[in-house]
Scaffold this motif. Structure first.
Motif, PDB file in Angstrom:
ATOM      1  N   LEU A 221     -13.040  -3.011  -6.112  1.00 10.23           N
ATOM      2  CA  LEU A 221     -11.657  -3.352  -6.421  1.00 10.23           C
ATOM      3  C   LEU A 221     -11.152  -2.589  -7.643  1.00 10.23           C
ATOM      4  N   VAL A 222     -12.020  -2.445  -8.638  1.00  5.38           N
ATOM      5  CA  VAL A 222     -11.651  -1.697  -9.845  1.00  5.38           C
ATOM      6  C   VAL A 222     -11.439  -0.229  -9.497  1.00  5.38           C
ATOM      7  N   GLU A 223     -12.366   0.365  -8.768  1.00  2.00           N
ATOM      8  CA  GLU A 223     -12.257   1.780  -8.396  1.00  2.00           C
ATOM      9  C   GLU A 223     -10.996   2.063  -7.582  1.00  2.00           C
ATOM     10  N   ALA A 224     -10.587   1.111  -6.770  1.00  2.00           N
ATOM     11  CA  ALA A 224      -9.393   1.281  -5.938  1.00  2.00           C
ATOM     12  C   ALA A 224      -8.107   0.956  -6.700  1.00  2.00           C
ATOM     13  N   GLY A 225      -8.235   0.451  -7.927  1.00  6.00           N
ATOM     14  CA  GLY A 225      -7.052   0.109  -8.716  1.00  6.00           C
ATOM     15  C   GLY A 225      -6.406  -1.199  -8.309  1.00  6.00           C
ATOM     16  N   VAL A 226      -7.166  -2.038  -7.620  1.00  7.09           N
ATOM     17  CA  VAL A 226      -6.639  -3.341  -7.195  1.00  7.09           C
ATOM     18  C   VAL A 226      -6.666  -4.325  -8.369  1.00  7.09           C
ATOM     19  N   ILE A 227      -7.730  -4.286  -9.161  1.00 11.24           N
ATOM     20  CA  ILE A 227      -7.831  -5.098 -10.374  1.00 11.24           C
ATOM     21  C   ILE A 227      -8.243  -4.190 -11.525  1.00 11.24           C
ATOM     22  N   ASP A 228      -7.998  -4.652 -12.741  1.00  4.25           N
ATOM     23  CA  ASP A 228      -8.394  -3.905 -13.929  1.00  4.25           C
ATOM     24  C   ASP A 228      -9.788  -4.335 -14.360  1.00  4.25           C
ATOM     25  N   ALA A 229     -10.576  -3.387 -14.826  1.00  4.82           N
ATOM     26  CA  ALA A 229     -11.959  -3.653 -15.220  1.00  4.82           C
ATOM     27  C   ALA A 229     -12.055  -4.668 -16.353  1.00  4.82           C
ATOM     28  N   ASP A 230     -11.077  -4.678 -17.240  1.00  6.55           N
ATOM     29  CA  ASP A 230     -11.147  -5.555 -18.411  1.00  6.55           C
ATOM     30  C   ASP A 230     -10.500  -6.925 -18.199  1.00  6.55           C
TER      31      ASP A 230
ATOM     32  N   VAL B 137      -2.022 -12.566  -1.826  1.00  5.18           N
ATOM     33  CA  VAL B 137      -0.633 -12.937  -1.587  1.00  5.18           C
ATOM     34  C   VAL B 137       0.176 -12.902  -2.888  1.00  5.18           C
ATOM     35  N   ARG B 138      -0.483 -13.158  -3.996  1.00  8.80           N
ATOM     36  CA  ARG B 138       0.204 -13.211  -5.288  1.00  8.80           C
ATOM     37  C   ARG B 138       0.255 -11.864  -6.015  1.00  8.80           C
ATOM     38  N   MET B 139      -0.406 -10.836  -5.483  1.00  9.10           N
ATOM     39  CA  MET B 139      -0.436  -9.522  -6.134  1.00  9.10           C
ATOM     40  C   MET B 139       0.928  -8.855  -6.083  1.00  9.10           C
ATOM     41  N   ASN B 140       1.171  -7.992  -7.070  1.00  7.48           N
ATOM     42  CA  ASN B 140       2.390  -7.188  -6.997  1.00  7.48           C
ATOM     43  C   ASN B 140       2.219  -6.160  -5.873  1.00  7.48           C
ATOM     44  N   ASP B 141       3.313  -5.559  -5.469  1.00  6.91           N
ATOM     45  CA  ASP B 141       3.304  -4.665  -4.308  1.00  6.91           C
ATOM     46  C   ASP B 141       2.357  -3.482  -4.486  1.00  6.91           C
ATOM     47  N   LYS B 142       2.305  -2.924  -5.674  1.00  9.59           N
ATOM     48  CA  LYS B 142       1.459  -1.749  -5.925  1.00  9.59           C
ATOM     49  C   LYS B 142      -0.022  -2.090  -5.719  1.00  9.59           C
ATOM     50  N   ARG B 143      -0.459  -3.181  -6.299  1.00 11.63           N
ATOM     51  CA  ARG B 143      -1.866  -3.578  -6.150  1.00 11.63           C
ATOM     52  C   ARG B 143      -2.171  -4.012  -4.717  1.00 11.63           C
ATOM     53  N   PHE B 144      -1.214  -4.701  -4.087  1.00  7.56           N
ATOM     54  CA  PHE B 144      -1.415  -5.130  -2.712  1.00  7.56           C
ATOM     55  C   PHE B 144      -1.553  -3.926  -1.784  1.00  7.56           C
ATOM     56  N   ASP B 145      -0.746  -2.901  -2.002  1.00  8.50           N
ATOM     57  CA  ASP B 145      -0.862  -1.679  -1.194  1.00  8.50           C
ATOM     58  C   ASP B 145      -2.243  -1.044  -1.354  1.00  8.50           C
ATOM     59  N   ARG B 146      -2.748  -1.041  -2.569  1.00  3.94           N
ATOM     60  CA  ARG B 146      -4.098  -0.492  -2.810  1.00  3.94           C
ATOM     61  C   ARG B 146      -5.159  -1.320  -2.106  1.00  3.94           C
ATOM     62  N   LEU B 147      -5.005  -2.628  -2.144  1.00  3.67           N
ATOM     63  CA  LEU B 147      -5.944  -3.507  -1.449  1.00  3.67           C
ATOM     64  C   LEU B 147      -5.901  -3.237   0.049  1.00  3.67           C
ATOM     65  N   CYS B 148      -4.724  -3.095   0.602  1.00  6.42           N
ATOM     66  CA  CYS B 148      -4.590  -2.821   2.041  1.00  6.42           C
ATOM     67  C   CYS B 148      -5.280  -1.521   2.423  1.00  6.42           C
ATOM     68  N   LYS B 149      -5.125  -0.499   1.614  1.00  8.18           N
ATOM     69  CA  LYS B 149      -5.795   0.780   1.883  1.00  8.18           C
ATOM     70  C   LYS B 149      -7.305   0.621   1.834  1.00  8.18           C
ATOM     71  N   LEU B 150      -7.793  -0.147   0.873  1.00  9.19           N
ATOM     72  CA  LEU B 150      -9.222  -0.382   0.759  1.00  9.19           C
ATOM     73  C   LEU B 150      -9.749  -1.127   1.981  1.00  9.19           C
ATOM     74  N   VAL B 151      -9.056  -2.175   2.384  1.00 12.93           N
ATOM     75  CA  VAL B 151      -9.470  -2.956   3.562  1.00 12.93           C
ATOM     76  C   VAL B 151      -9.413  -2.079   4.805  1.00 12.93           C
ATOM     77  N   GLU B 152      -8.340  -1.326   4.970  1.00  8.01           N
ATOM     78  CA  GLU B 152      -8.195  -0.454   6.143  1.00  8.01           C
ATOM     79  C   GLU B 152      -9.317   0.583   6.210  1.00  8.01           C
ATOM     80  N   SER B 153      -9.752   1.059   5.064  1.00  9.42           N
ATOM     81  CA  SER B 153     -10.835   2.056   5.045  1.00  9.42           C
ATOM     82  C   SER B 153     -12.160   1.479   5.544  1.00  9.42           C
ATOM     83  N   ARG B 154     -12.265   0.159   5.549  1.00 11.38           N
ATOM     84  CA  ARG B 154     -13.486  -0.514   6.005  1.00 11.38           C
ATOM     85  C   ARG B 154     -13.413  -0.928   7.474  1.00 11.38           C
TER      86      ARG B 154
END
Length: 71
Positions: free
Chosen positions: A21-30, A47-64
């Motif tokens: 999640l950190v590598e994909a920019g979905v959450i911050d390491a700190d 569901v509560r993420m901002n659009d930018k982080r949610f888009d990154r999460l979607c890309k990560l999930v789709e890659s799997r």
């Protein structure tokens, strides 16, 4: 997305590790709280993420997701 792909996406979210999640920019390491929220409640947190982080999460999930075979 068909029902099987959706079900798999939910499973994928439950199995993501913090470093992924950190590598994909979905959450911050700190931000320990962001990780704990995602670990304990990945779907509600998504569901509560901002659009930018949610888009990154979607890309990560789709890659799997397994690659679709040509019909």
């Amino acid at each position: 997305m068909d029902p099987r792909e959706f079900h798999n996406a939910l499973r994928i979210m439950w199995n993501l590790d913090r470093h992924e999640l950190v590598e994909a920019g979905v959450i911050d390491a700190d931000q320990e709280g962001h990780w704990l929220a995602f670990r304990d409640h990945p779907h509600a947190t998504a569901v509560r993420m901002n659009d930018k982080r949610f888009d990154r999460l979607c890309k990560l999930v789709e890659s799997r997701q397994p690659k679709r075979s040509a019909a």
